[in-house]
Scaffold this active site. Structure first.
Site, PDB file in Angstrom:
ATOM      1  N   LYS A  71      12.435  -4.368  10.725  1.00  0.00           N
ATOM      2  CA  LYS A  71      13.814  -4.190  10.241  1.00  0.00           C
ATOM      3  C   LYS A  71      14.827  -4.849  11.170  1.00  0.00           C
ATOM      4  O   LYS A  71      14.678  -4.815  12.399  1.00  0.00           O
ATOM      5  CB  LYS A  71      14.147  -2.686  10.156  1.00  0.00           C
ATOM      6  CG  LYS A  71      13.097  -1.849   9.456  1.00  0.00           C
ATOM      7  CD  LYS A  71      13.560  -0.414   9.255  1.00  0.00           C
ATOM      8  CE  LYS A  71      12.418   0.500   8.879  1.00  0.00           C
ATOM      9  NZ  LYS A  71      11.642   0.976  10.033  1.00  0.00           N
ATOM     10  N   THR A 114       5.877   3.582  12.828  1.00  0.00           N
ATOM     11  CA  THR A 114       5.650   3.379  14.265  1.00  0.00           C
ATOM     12  C   THR A 114       6.844   3.811  15.121  1.00  0.00           C
ATOM     13  O   THR A 114       7.035   3.303  16.219  1.00  0.00           O
ATOM     14  CB  THR A 114       5.285   1.911  14.557  1.00  0.00           C
ATOM     15  OG1 THR A 114       6.428   1.101  14.235  1.00  0.00           O
ATOM     16  CG2 THR A 114       4.088   1.451  13.762  1.00  0.00           C
ATOM     17  N   HIS A 156      18.054  -2.522   8.350  1.00  0.00           N
ATOM     18  CA  HIS A 156      17.727  -1.153   8.781  1.00  0.00           C
ATOM     19  C   HIS A 156      18.728  -0.123   8.262  1.00  0.00           C
ATOM     20  O   HIS A 156      18.348   0.957   7.816  1.00  0.00           O
ATOM     21  CB  HIS A 156      17.652  -1.108  10.315  1.00  0.00           C
ATOM     22  CG  HIS A 156      16.882   0.058  10.860  1.00  0.00           C
ATOM     23  ND1 HIS A 156      16.095  -0.031  11.974  1.00  0.00           N
ATOM     24  CD2 HIS A 156      16.778   1.346  10.454  1.00  0.00           C
ATOM     25  CE1 HIS A 156      15.532   1.143  12.217  1.00  0.00           C
ATOM     26  NE2 HIS A 156      15.948   2.001  11.309  1.00  0.00           N
ATOM     27  N   PRO A 204       0.842  -1.198   0.000  1.00  0.00           N
ATOM     28  CA  PRO A 204       0.000   0.000   0.000  1.00  0.00           C
ATOM     29  C   PRO A 204       0.878   1.249   0.000  1.00  0.00           C
ATOM     30  O   PRO A 204       1.844   1.345   0.774  1.00  0.00           O
ATOM     31  CB  PRO A 204      -0.801  -0.122   1.300  1.00  0.00           C
ATOM     32  CG  PRO A 204      -0.774  -1.585   1.641  1.00  0.00           C
ATOM     33  CD  PRO A 204       0.566  -2.064   1.165  1.00  0.00           C
ATOM     34  N   TYR A 217      13.042   0.283  17.332  1.00  0.00           N
ATOM     35  CA  TYR A 217      12.065   1.196  17.944  1.00  0.00           C
ATOM     36  C   TYR A 217      11.590   0.685  19.309  1.00  0.00           C
ATOM     37  O   TYR A 217      10.910   1.389  20.031  1.00  0.00           O
ATOM     38  CB  TYR A 217      10.853   1.429  17.020  1.00  0.00           C
ATOM     39  CG  TYR A 217      11.190   1.949  15.640  1.00  0.00           C
ATOM     40  CD1 TYR A 217      12.426   2.528  15.371  1.00  0.00           C
ATOM     41  CD2 TYR A 217      10.277   1.865  14.591  1.00  0.00           C
ATOM     42  CE1 TYR A 217      12.748   2.998  14.105  1.00  0.00           C
ATOM     43  CE2 TYR A 217      10.582   2.334  13.327  1.00  0.00           C
ATOM     44  CZ  TYR A 217      11.821   2.893  13.082  1.00  0.00           C
ATOM     45  OH  TYR A 217      12.123   3.346  11.828  1.00  0.00           O
ATOM     46  N   ASP A 243       4.977   0.191   9.364  1.00  0.00           N
ATOM     47  CA  ASP A 243       6.438   0.064   9.341  1.00  0.00           C
ATOM     48  C   ASP A 243       6.956   0.028  10.775  1.00  0.00           C
ATOM     49  O   ASP A 243       6.704   0.940  11.556  1.00  0.00           O
ATOM     50  CB  ASP A 243       7.041   1.281   8.623  1.00  0.00           C
ATOM     51  CG  ASP A 243       8.549   1.225   8.584  1.00  0.00           C
ATOM     52  OD1 ASP A 243       9.085   0.487   7.737  1.00  0.00           O
ATOM     53  OD2 ASP A 243       9.199   1.917   9.401  1.00  0.00           O
TER      54      ASP A 243
HETATM   55  N1  LIG Z   1      14.716   3.765   8.018  1.00  0.00           N
HETATM   56  C1  LIG Z   1      14.967   4.678   8.899  1.00  0.00           C
HETATM   57  O1  LIG Z   1      16.098   4.843   9.374  1.00  0.00           O
HETATM   58  C2  LIG Z   1      13.864   5.559   9.366  1.00  0.00           C
HETATM   59  C3  LIG Z   1      14.197   6.788   9.956  1.00  0.00           C
HETATM   60  C4  LIG Z   1      13.140   7.596  10.370  1.00  0.00           C
HETATM   61  C5  LIG Z   1      11.829   7.191  10.200  1.00  0.00           C
HETATM   62  N2  LIG Z   1      11.545   5.991   9.646  1.00  0.00           N
HETATM   63  C6  LIG Z   1      10.154   5.503   9.495  1.00  0.00           C
HETATM   64  O2  LIG Z   1       9.388   6.504   8.871  1.00  0.00           O
HETATM   65  C7  LIG Z   1       8.276   6.844   9.694  1.00  0.00           C
HETATM   66  C8  LIG Z   1       7.882   8.254   9.419  1.00  0.00           C
HETATM   67  O3  LIG Z   1       8.937   9.165   9.732  1.00  0.00           O
HETATM   68  P1  LIG Z   1       8.594  10.571  10.318  1.00  0.00           P
HETATM   69  O4  LIG Z   1       7.968  10.410  11.645  1.00  0.00           O
HETATM   70  O5  LIG Z   1       9.786  11.427  10.232  1.00  0.00           O
HETATM   71  O6  LIG Z   1       7.487  11.077   9.254  1.00  0.00           O
HETATM   72  P2  LIG Z   1       6.746  12.417   9.010  1.00  0.00           P
HETATM   73  O7  LIG Z   1       5.322  12.036   8.819  1.00  0.00           O
HETATM   74  O8  LIG Z   1       7.485  13.185   7.981  1.00  0.00           O
HETATM   75  O9  LIG Z   1       6.874  13.285  10.349  1.00  0.00           O
HETATM   76  C9  LIG Z   1       6.107  13.045  11.470  1.00  0.00           C
HETATM   77  C10 LIG Z   1       5.991  14.377  12.205  1.00  0.00           C
HETATM   78  O10 LIG Z   1       5.115  15.222  11.471  1.00  0.00           O
HETATM   79  C11 LIG Z   1       4.021  15.602  12.290  1.00  0.00           C
HETATM   80  N3  LIG Z   1       2.791  15.446  11.510  1.00  0.00           N
HETATM   81  C12 LIG Z   1       2.161  14.292  11.191  1.00  0.00           C
HETATM   82  N4  LIG Z   1       1.057  14.536  10.477  1.00  0.00           N
HETATM   83  C13 LIG Z   1       0.985  15.871  10.356  1.00  0.00           C
HETATM   84  C14 LIG Z   1       0.063  16.742   9.729  1.00  0.00           C
HETATM   85  N5  LIG Z   1      -0.992  16.261   9.098  1.00  0.00           N
HETATM   86  N6  LIG Z   1       0.300  18.074   9.786  1.00  0.00           N
HETATM   87  C15 LIG Z   1       1.367  18.564  10.437  1.00  0.00           C
HETATM   88  N7  LIG Z   1       2.288  17.800  11.050  1.00  0.00           N
HETATM   89  C16 LIG Z   1       2.086  16.463  11.010  1.00  0.00           C
HETATM   90  C17 LIG Z   1       4.009  14.644  13.467  1.00  0.00           C
HETATM   91  O11 LIG Z   1       3.547  15.333  14.579  1.00  0.00           O
HETATM   92  P3  LIG Z   1       2.791  14.590  15.785  1.00  0.00           P
HETATM   93  O12 LIG Z   1       3.754  13.583  16.289  1.00  0.00           O
HETATM   94  O13 LIG Z   1       2.540  15.703  16.748  1.00  0.00           O
HETATM   95  O14 LIG Z   1       1.543  13.970  15.247  1.00  0.00           O
HETATM   96  C18 LIG Z   1       5.458  14.267  13.598  1.00  0.00           C
HETATM   97  O15 LIG Z   1       6.143  15.246  14.368  1.00  0.00           O
HETATM   98  C19 LIG Z   1       8.745   6.513  11.112  1.00  0.00           C
HETATM   99  O16 LIG Z   1       7.685   6.316  12.030  1.00  0.00           O
HETATM  100  C20 LIG Z   1       9.482   5.220  10.840  1.00  0.00           C
HETATM  101  O17 LIG Z   1       8.567   4.157  10.694  1.00  0.00           O
HETATM  102  C21 LIG Z   1      12.547   5.170   9.199  1.00  0.00           C
END
Ligand SMILES: NC(=O)c1ccc[n+]([C@@H]2O[C@H](COP(=O)([O-])OP(=O)(O)OC[C@H]3O[C@@H](n4cnc5c(N)ncnc54)[C@H](OP(=O)(O)O)[C@@H]3O)[C@@H](O)[C@H]2O)c1
Length: 314
Positions: free
Chosen positions: A86, A28, A119, A22, A57, A52
């Site tokens: 991962k 998460t 990862h 999807p 985590y 994910d």
């Molecule tokens: N492979 C890797 O090394 C790696 C690294 C980083 C992340 N990831 C994965 O990617 C996922 C997403 O990363 P990310 O958390 O950086 O993604 P993101 O969606 O770009 O950022 C999330 C942030 O944006 C805010 N947000 C969410 N929806 C919003 C909206 N509609 N309007 C305004 N702000 C909003 C959230 O605030 P609130 O928390 O206040 O809702 C949170 O602070 C992680 O959970 C993880 O699964 C992988």
């Protein structure tokens, strides 16, 4: 390219007939255990079917708990959701891969995974400590294992039918190329940071050419302010099309052919982030022309996650 303009049900085919992923995924990476459960439950209720996770985590158990409860309550089958986790850096040695995979499955309460990712390409000293450091705070790397050694062990997992697809994360094109060339089973997915300030066009082109799905993390620029969510181009398009800046950025990500992972901690935001549809072509092109560049997560440089606070023991 993407056919339908409603992205809520968009699925992208994976290579090797491993099914479809999807496009809209829920990440998460949530520090708090109770919040992990409520946010995962809200995401499932909002319509997300792609989750994910990661050993790193430290909340696979909570994600699994929320998924089991949500599936039962919503009459949703295991086959209707797509779950990724991962392999952490401390488990790169081939003999550690299967035990790490089984431990993740057990914590998630699942009998198979849709996708298992390495990862990061960095091998850390093997052991239970996720963040091994020397007395000066320097990461202890494991020089006795190559990424290809680890990839071969990932291929075996697929052979044994316990996961449907395998891939890599936090990898540069230079590191991906030799793995791609030597792999018996080619990566199905590559997960990297990508948003309008870090479009990762080169790796996206390579993935398109090779039938690999590029999975964008931080598609909202990790919510950083200032950041792409406040970019004048994004704000103007949001006003013009009657969507929120977040919906504009997520639409752009799907429209360019990537799957994405967004994280929201409230039900309202989960619904907002799932209600995604295509942008007019000119708006899409305008975002492609944004020149600002910003990498938010330096994990690609060291293997140490940028969004997970480092705990320094006394
Ligand atoms: N492979 C890797 O090394 C790696 C690294 C980083 C992340 N990831 C994965 O990617 C996922 C997403 O990363 P990310 O958390 O950086 O993604 P993101 O969606 O770009 O950022 C999330 C942030 O944006 C805010 N947000 C969410 N929806 C919003 C909206 N509609 N309007 C305004 N702000 C909003 C959230 O605030 P609130 O928390 O206040 O809702 C949170 O602070 C992680 O959970 C993880 O699964 C992988």
């Amino acid at each position: 390219m993407i056919e339908s303009s409603d992205f809520r049900t968009t699925r992208i085919p994976l290579n090797h007939g491993a099914g479809q992923i999807p496009a809209l995924g829920f990440g998460t990476l949530i520090a708090d255990a109770a919040k992990t459960i409520s946010a995962t439950t809200d995401a499932l209720e909002a319509g997300f079917r792609h989750f994910d996770c990661a050993e790193r985590y430290k909340n696979e158990r909570e994600v699994g708990e929320a998924l089991q409860a949500g599936l039962a309550a919503g009459g949703i089958g295991r086959e209707d959701i797509f779950v990724t986790t991962k392999l952490w850096n401390t488990n790169h040695r081939p003999e550690r891969v299967e035990p790490a995979f089984e431990a993740s499955l057990d914590r998630l309460g699942l009998s198979y995974l849709d996708l298992y990712l390495i990862h990061t390409p960095f091998a850390f000293q093997p052991g239970e400590e996720h963040d091994p450091r020397d007395e000066n705070g320097n990461v202890l790397y494991d020089r006795d294992v190559t990424l290809l050694d680890t990839w071969r062990a990932m291929e075996s997992l697929l052979d044994h039918g316990r996961c449907r697809a395998i891939g890599l994360s936090d990898i540069s094109l230079n590191e991906l190329l030799p793995i791609y060339e030597s792999a018996r089973i080619k990566p199905a997915v590559v997960q990297v940071e990508a948003h309008p300030y870090l479009p990762e066009t080169e790796i996206l082109e390579f993935c398109r050419e090779k039938g690999i799905v590029l999975l964008a993390f931080a598609p909202l620029g990790h919510g950083a302010r200032p950041g792409p969510l406040e970019d004048p181009v994004v704000l103007a398009i949001a006003a013009q099309v009657g969507k929120t800046p977040a919906q504009v950025m997520l639409a752009w990500a799907v429209q360019r052919g990537t799957a994405l992972l967004t994280t929201a901690r409230t039900a309202d935001r989960a619904r907002e982030n799932f209600n995604i549809s295509a942008l007019p072509e000119n708006a899409f092109d305008e975002i492609n022309r944004i020149q600002t560049r910003q990498r938010l997560n330096d994990v690609v440089k060291t293997g140490s996650p940028g969004f997970i606070p480092r705990v320094i023991s006394a």
